[in-house]
Design an enzyme around this catalytic site. Structure first.
Site, PDB file in Angstrom:
ATOM      1  N   ARG A 176       0.817  -1.217   0.000  1.00 25.96           N
ATOM      2  CA  ARG A 176       0.000   0.000   0.000  1.00 25.96           C
ATOM      3  C   ARG A 176       0.852   1.270   0.000  1.00 25.96           C
ATOM      4  O   ARG A 176       0.475   2.291   0.552  1.00 25.96           O
ATOM      5  CB  ARG A 176      -0.943   0.046   1.205  1.00 25.96           C
ATOM      6  CG  ARG A 176      -2.248  -0.749   1.190  1.00 25.96           C
ATOM      7  CD  ARG A 176      -3.044  -0.653  -0.043  1.00 25.96           C
ATOM      8  NE  ARG A 176      -2.507  -1.592  -1.021  1.00 25.96           N
ATOM      9  CZ  ARG A 176      -2.719  -2.898  -1.024  1.00 25.96           C
ATOM     10  NH1 ARG A 176      -3.483  -3.420  -0.136  1.00 25.96           N
ATOM     11  NH2 ARG A 176      -2.188  -3.675  -1.927  1.00 25.96           N
ATOM     12  N   SER A 253     -10.765   1.126   2.766  1.00 28.21           N
ATOM     13  CA  SER A 253     -10.151   0.884   4.083  1.00 28.21           C
ATOM     14  C   SER A 253      -9.556   2.178   4.614  1.00 28.21           C
ATOM     15  O   SER A 253      -8.759   2.811   3.922  1.00 28.21           O
ATOM     16  CB  SER A 253      -9.030  -0.146   3.960  1.00 28.21           C
ATOM     17  OG  SER A 253      -9.541  -1.334   3.420  1.00 28.21           O
ATOM     18  N   GLU A 354      -4.744   4.851   5.665  1.00 23.02           N
ATOM     19  CA  GLU A 354      -4.372   4.508   4.288  1.00 23.02           C
ATOM     20  C   GLU A 354      -4.534   5.701   3.337  1.00 23.02           C
ATOM     21  O   GLU A 354      -3.694   5.910   2.467  1.00 23.02           O
ATOM     22  CB  GLU A 354      -5.223   3.325   3.805  1.00 23.02           C
ATOM     23  CG  GLU A 354      -4.846   2.874   2.416  1.00 23.02           C
ATOM     24  CD  GLU A 354      -5.663   1.686   1.936  1.00 23.02           C
ATOM     25  OE1 GLU A 354      -5.632   0.633   2.584  1.00 23.02           O
ATOM     26  OE2 GLU A 354      -6.334   1.830   0.897  1.00 23.02           O
TER      27      GLU A 354
HETATM   28  C1  LIG Z   1     -15.282   1.945  -1.797  1.00 24.62           C
HETATM   29  C2  LIG Z   1     -13.774   1.970  -1.956  1.00 24.62           C
HETATM   30  C3  LIG Z   1     -13.062   0.802  -2.059  1.00 24.62           C
HETATM   31  C4  LIG Z   1     -11.660   0.816  -2.226  1.00 24.62           C
HETATM   32  N1  LIG Z   1     -10.979  -0.359  -2.321  1.00 24.62           N
HETATM   33  C5  LIG Z   1      -9.627  -0.362  -2.490  1.00 24.62           C
HETATM   34  C6  LIG Z   1      -8.898  -1.600  -2.591  1.00 24.62           C
HETATM   35  O1  LIG Z   1      -9.472  -2.669  -2.583  1.00 24.62           O
HETATM   36  N2  LIG Z   1      -7.556  -1.539  -2.724  1.00 24.62           N
HETATM   37  C7  LIG Z   1      -6.887  -0.339  -2.764  1.00 24.62           C
HETATM   38  O2  LIG Z   1      -5.649  -0.366  -2.903  1.00 24.62           O
HETATM   39  N3  LIG Z   1      -7.540   0.841  -2.675  1.00 24.62           N
HETATM   40  C8  LIG Z   1      -8.888   0.857  -2.539  1.00 24.62           C
HETATM   41  N4  LIG Z   1      -9.569   2.047  -2.415  1.00 24.62           N
HETATM   42  C9  LIG Z   1      -8.811   3.308  -2.422  1.00 24.62           C
HETATM   43  C10 LIG Z   1      -8.775   4.010  -3.795  1.00 24.62           C
HETATM   44  O3  LIG Z   1      -9.838   3.592  -4.620  1.00 24.62           O
HETATM   45  C11 LIG Z   1      -7.475   3.755  -4.545  1.00 24.62           C
HETATM   46  O4  LIG Z   1      -6.371   4.154  -3.768  1.00 24.62           O
HETATM   47  C12 LIG Z   1      -7.434   4.525  -5.878  1.00 24.62           C
HETATM   48  O5  LIG Z   1      -6.292   4.151  -6.606  1.00 24.62           O
HETATM   49  C13 LIG Z   1      -7.426   6.038  -5.707  1.00 24.62           C
HETATM   50  O6  LIG Z   1      -7.609   6.595  -7.000  1.00 24.62           O
HETATM   51  P1  LIG Z   1      -8.184   8.046  -7.193  1.00 24.62           P
HETATM   52  O7  LIG Z   1      -8.108   8.347  -8.641  1.00 24.62           O
HETATM   53  O8  LIG Z   1      -9.517   8.143  -6.575  1.00 24.62           O
HETATM   54  O9  LIG Z   1      -7.127   8.914  -6.379  1.00 24.62           O
HETATM   55  P2  LIG Z   1      -7.414  10.272  -5.565  1.00 24.62           P
HETATM   56  O10 LIG Z   1      -8.193   9.960  -4.347  1.00 24.62           O
HETATM   57  O11 LIG Z   1      -7.933  11.308  -6.467  1.00 24.62           O
HETATM   58  O12 LIG Z   1      -5.935  10.626  -5.116  1.00 24.62           O
HETATM   59  C14 LIG Z   1      -5.275   9.871  -4.133  1.00 24.62           C
HETATM   60  C15 LIG Z   1      -3.845  10.398  -3.982  1.00 24.62           C
HETATM   61  O13 LIG Z   1      -3.137  10.161  -5.191  1.00 24.62           O
HETATM   62  C16 LIG Z   1      -2.741  11.395  -5.779  1.00 24.62           C
HETATM   63  N5  LIG Z   1      -2.938  11.257  -7.223  1.00 24.62           N
HETATM   64  C17 LIG Z   1      -4.078  10.914  -7.883  1.00 24.62           C
HETATM   65  N6  LIG Z   1      -3.853  10.867  -9.204  1.00 24.62           N
HETATM   66  C18 LIG Z   1      -2.559  11.186  -9.373  1.00 24.62           C
HETATM   67  C19 LIG Z   1      -1.719  11.328 -10.513  1.00 24.62           C
HETATM   68  N7  LIG Z   1      -2.172  11.123 -11.757  1.00 24.62           N
HETATM   69  N8  LIG Z   1      -0.418  11.673 -10.322  1.00 24.62           N
HETATM   70  C20 LIG Z   1       0.065  11.900  -9.074  1.00 24.62           C
HETATM   71  N9  LIG Z   1      -0.672  11.796  -7.965  1.00 24.62           N
HETATM   72  C21 LIG Z   1      -1.978  11.439  -8.121  1.00 24.62           C
HETATM   73  C22 LIG Z   1      -3.603  12.478  -5.158  1.00 24.62           C
HETATM   74  O14 LIG Z   1      -2.931  13.731  -5.160  1.00 24.62           O
HETATM   75  C23 LIG Z   1      -3.790  11.910  -3.754  1.00 24.62           C
HETATM   76  O15 LIG Z   1      -2.667  12.185  -2.974  1.00 24.62           O
HETATM   77  C24 LIG Z   1     -10.958   2.056  -2.268  1.00 24.62           C
HETATM   78  C25 LIG Z   1     -11.695   3.248  -2.154  1.00 24.62           C
HETATM   79  C26 LIG Z   1     -13.101   3.215  -1.998  1.00 24.62           C
HETATM   80  C27 LIG Z   1     -13.861   4.502  -1.891  1.00 24.62           C
END
Ligand SMILES: Cc1cc2nc3c(=O)[nH]c(=O)nc-3n(C[C@H](O)[C@H](O)[C@H](O)COP(=O)(O)OP(=O)(O)OC[C@H]3O[C@@H](n4cnc5c(N)ncnc54)[C@H](O)[C@@H]3O)c2cc1C
Length: 362
Positions: A176, A253, A354
């Site tokens: 993670r 999580s 996380e």
């Molecule tokens: C219901 C639910 C279930 C989930 N299940 C899982 C799971 O099973 N496993 C898991 O690992 N995660 C899980 N997650 C967490 C999340 O979905 C992942 O971490 C996902 O990859 C985040 O993507 P995002 O585009 O929403 O990122 P954001 O929330 O928009 O950003 C997260 C972080 O990454 C940075 N970021 C985003 N895009 C970029 C980019 N292009 N370049 C540089 N930095 C960037 C942002 O600045 C921020 O710091 C879950 C979340 C939810 C709500």
């Protein structure tokens, strides 16, 4: 145009286009100074570079599914990553290398891979957010993580003001986390995945998934079956976004599973005497990963716990802290602190969040 963001919370849509609560799966977060929508890599670089030149570093936000943003919001600009697309770069009899734009919705890419007979990400079905965010915390679930298939990450380096490709070694993927987490030096523009050309899944490693599929751990199943089983398991835990279900208004999580050395694990076992050993997974170097959900539950914070300030533990999963509709980031973090401190008092283990906390702290 479909994009990586989830449905806005009201049919009327956002009243203030700067309200970051409209761009996060928690539906929490105050306003930004400005919000820019970047639809291709050039626009991403343009907005991030322009903000730096104005002396106000931009925050990058994609699906908003792994951030907790303070109620006061962020004073500077926010760049929404909305670039789209996936292209095959190389193809052999055995494998493909696919380049995926940062803003491509992750689960849509997984669906494309499963349909095309590309194996290696099927157990990551149903995870919200963007493809470009998957390297940030080395997204993982049900026995797979993206570090196993990523062969390159194209980034804009804010320090050098250059665009370049990083190797998996440079990304320093671990459980993670990666070099990108809690470090905004690099903005991910696209990610290259190397996937096996096969209609069969990678060997099923996760016991719960193997059970749901009625196969032995290590067996392979058709890609579509793996995807359907993972999505069904996730939905039962509120881990697939559903705008109508507050149990999914979360960041998934909230805490990572603690990784303990042998001495800390033995100490935990003594504290857990009488209630059984916590579910755990052995790791390299004698380290042991322990279930955070179990620690939270056994400390008295069961499903549905909370309710004060419009936030509560999900009714479907102990690890998800949720906004019941009227919550605030302050209330969510109060609940998180109560849980963290309660688990520490009961078991002597410190839980770590996380998601990335922006303009707020635990
Ligand atoms: C219901 C639910 C279930 C989930 N299940 C899982 C799971 O099973 N496993 C898991 O690992 N995660 C899980 N997650 C967490 C999340 O979905 C992942 O971490 C996902 O990859 C985040 O993507 P995002 O585009 O929403 O990122 P954001 O929330 O928009 O950003 C997260 C972080 O990454 C940075 N970021 C985003 N895009 C970029 C980019 N292009 N370049 C540089 N930095 C960037 C942002 O600045 C921020 O710091 C879950 C979340 C939810 C709500």
């Amino acid at each position: 145009m479909p994009d990586v963001s989830h449905e806005p919370p009201t049919a009327a849509g956002p009243l203030d286009p700067r309200a970051l609560s409209d761009y996060t799966t928690l539906r929490l977060g105050g306003p930004a100074g400005q919000v820019h929508t970047a639809e291709d890599p050039q626009q991403i670089v343009h907005f991030v570079r322009a903000a730096a030149r104005n002396g106000q570093p931009a925050m990058v936000l994609a699906g908003g599914s792994n951030v907790v943003i303070g109620d006061a919001g962020v004073p500077g600009p926010v760049v929404l990553i909305r670039s789209r697309g996936a292209e095959v770069l190389e193809q052999t009899d055995d494998a493909v290398v696919v380049r995926v734009a940062a803003g491509e919705p992750w689960d849509e890419f997984v669906a494309t891979a499963v349909d095309a007979g590309w194996s290696g990400v099927e157990c990551l079905s149903g995870i919200p957010g963007s493809a470009g965010a998957t390297p940030i915390q080395n997204v993982g679930a049900y026995g797979q993580e993206v570090a196993e298939t990523i062969v390159g990450v194209e980034v804009y380096d804010r320090l050098d003001d250059t665009v370049r490709r990083m190797t998996p070694d440079e990304c320093r993927f671990a459980y993670r986390t990666s070099v990108f987490k809690h470090n905004d030096r690099w903005v991910v523009l696209s990610v290259d995945f190397r996937l096996a050309r096969s209609n069969e899944s990678a060997p099923v490693r996760y016991a719960e998934l193997a059970k749901a599929l009625a196969v032995a751990q290590g067996d392979r199943v058709p890609l579509r079956e793996a995807r359907a089983a993972v999505r069904a398991l996730r939905a039962g835990k509120g881990m697939v976004l559903d705008p109508a279900d507050h149990d999914t208004w979360s960041v998934g999580s909230f805490f990572t599973n603690p990784v303990l050395d042998a001495a800390a694990y033995e100490f935990l076992r003594t504290r857990a005497a009488g209630i059984g050993d916590p579910p755990s997974w052995p790791g390299p170097g004698g380290l042991v990963k322990v279930s955070a959900a179990w620690l939270i539950d056994k400390s008295g914070f069961t499903k549905g716990y909370g309710g004060r300030g419009g936030v509560a533990i999900s009714g479907k999963h102990t690890l998800a802290l949720t906004n019941r509709g009227q919550g605030s980031t302050a209330a969510l973090l109060d609940l998180a602190r109560e849980i963290r401190d309660g688990v520490h008092e009961r078991f002597g283990v410190t839980l770590h969040p996380e998601p990335v906390l922006v303009n707020c702290s635990l």
